[in-house]
Design an enzyme around this catalytic site. Sequence first.
Site, short mmCIF file in Angstrom:
data_model
loop_
_atom_site.label_atom_id
_atom_site.label_comp_id
_atom_site.label_asym_id
_atom_site.label_seq_id
_atom_site.Cartn_x
_atom_site.Cartn_y
_atom_site.Cartn_z
N ASP A 17 -11.22 2.45 4.09
CA ASP A 17 -11.44 1.02 3.76
C ASP A 17 -12.98 1.01 3.84
O ASP A 17 -13.68 0.21 3.49
CB ASP A 17 -10.99 0.15 5.34
N GLN A 25 -4.46 -2.21 9.82
CA GLN A 25 -4.29 -3.50 9.15
C GLN A 25 -4.96 -4.69 10.02
O GLN A 25 -4.76 -4.90 11.23
CB GLN A 25 -2.83 -3.84 8.83
N LYS A 34 0.72 -1.30 0.07
CA LYS A 34 -0.02 0.17 0.08
C LYS A 34 0.75 1.19 -0.23
O LYS A 34 0.38 2.17 -0.68
CB LYS A 34 -0.95 -0.02 1.30
#
Length: 299
Positions: free
Chosen positions: A121, A98, A54
């Site tokens: 997200d 994460q 990422k």
Amino acid sequence: MTDAEIIDGNAVAGEIRDGLSGAIETLADAGARPGLATVLMGDDPASQTYVNMKQRDCEEVGIDGTHVDVDGDAPAEELYETLEELNADSDVHGYLVQNPVPDHIDYREVIRRIDPAKDVDGFHPENVGRLVAGDARFRPCTPHGVQKLLEAYDIETEGADVTIVGRSQIVGKPLANLLLQKADDGNATVTVCHSRTEELAAKTRNADIVVAAVGVPELVDGSMLAPGTVVIDVGVNRVEADTEKGYELVGDVDFESAREVASAITPVPGGVGPMTRAMLLYNTVRAASEQTGVDVALP
Ligand code: NDP
């Protein structure tokens, strides 16, 4: 026997990234640069690989990437302090924690503490609620990526029977909601299957589009598909193999038998995966646009 068209996720993701470059230039002209932070608690090697990817993606398209490591044994409060700092940092327009987090951390509570305006997200309850209500701010990256793939290959969802195998919060459920919306990229008739579904093959055989997001290697095979079905394989599974690394990546679909029946199919790797990554960049640019008040054209 047909030979399915291979849906090239790398190519479509590349187009989206190119489109984002234009938006990033518009922001730059206005003196703004999008910022994405990744937070990793603990040192899970797979998670480290994901956050590294990422960060690399950010660098490639001109997003300011920052990474915060939190000790895996630290109390939840230490992670919460990090989240508060990121919520308050005006250079960080979006961030994510994460998953998986260590066992002593309540991931749902973590998500609730993320500023919904920075929740790229799309997992915060406010953003989930907005999505279900048909007023999505951040579409979760994988389902959004699936929609963009279908769009890029002119695969109509309107009126289509779509069977999604998997009902997770990050893939199955949000994708079902998105495809159900009264919208050009929705208007599908959606069936959602899970581990308690009976006669799974009857549900997949009835579909024009099958999306597999299960986490079971090659669960869906050609015998479970009607001729001409579009197959989207979200799964990424490591299975032992006689390769240098000792494993290979396979999807939730048995590619070889499915491609003989399907009209189009995503490979693993190179299908949904690159789209997920591209849509995170997309959400970050969108967040930066909203927070800076600079209008941009998104791809
Ligand atoms: P989860 O484990 O959260 O959910 C799996 C879902 O599949 C659950 O709803 C489960 O049912 C269902 N399921 C499990 N076994 C069966 C079965 N035998 N028959 C029917 N349904 C079953 O997984 P995720 O949604 O997080 O991920 C799914 C896959 O997609 C994984 O391989 C993951 O690695 C991959 N993935 C890939 C991404 C990408 O970018 N390419 C992004 C995210 C995930 P129940 O709810 O009853 O337990």
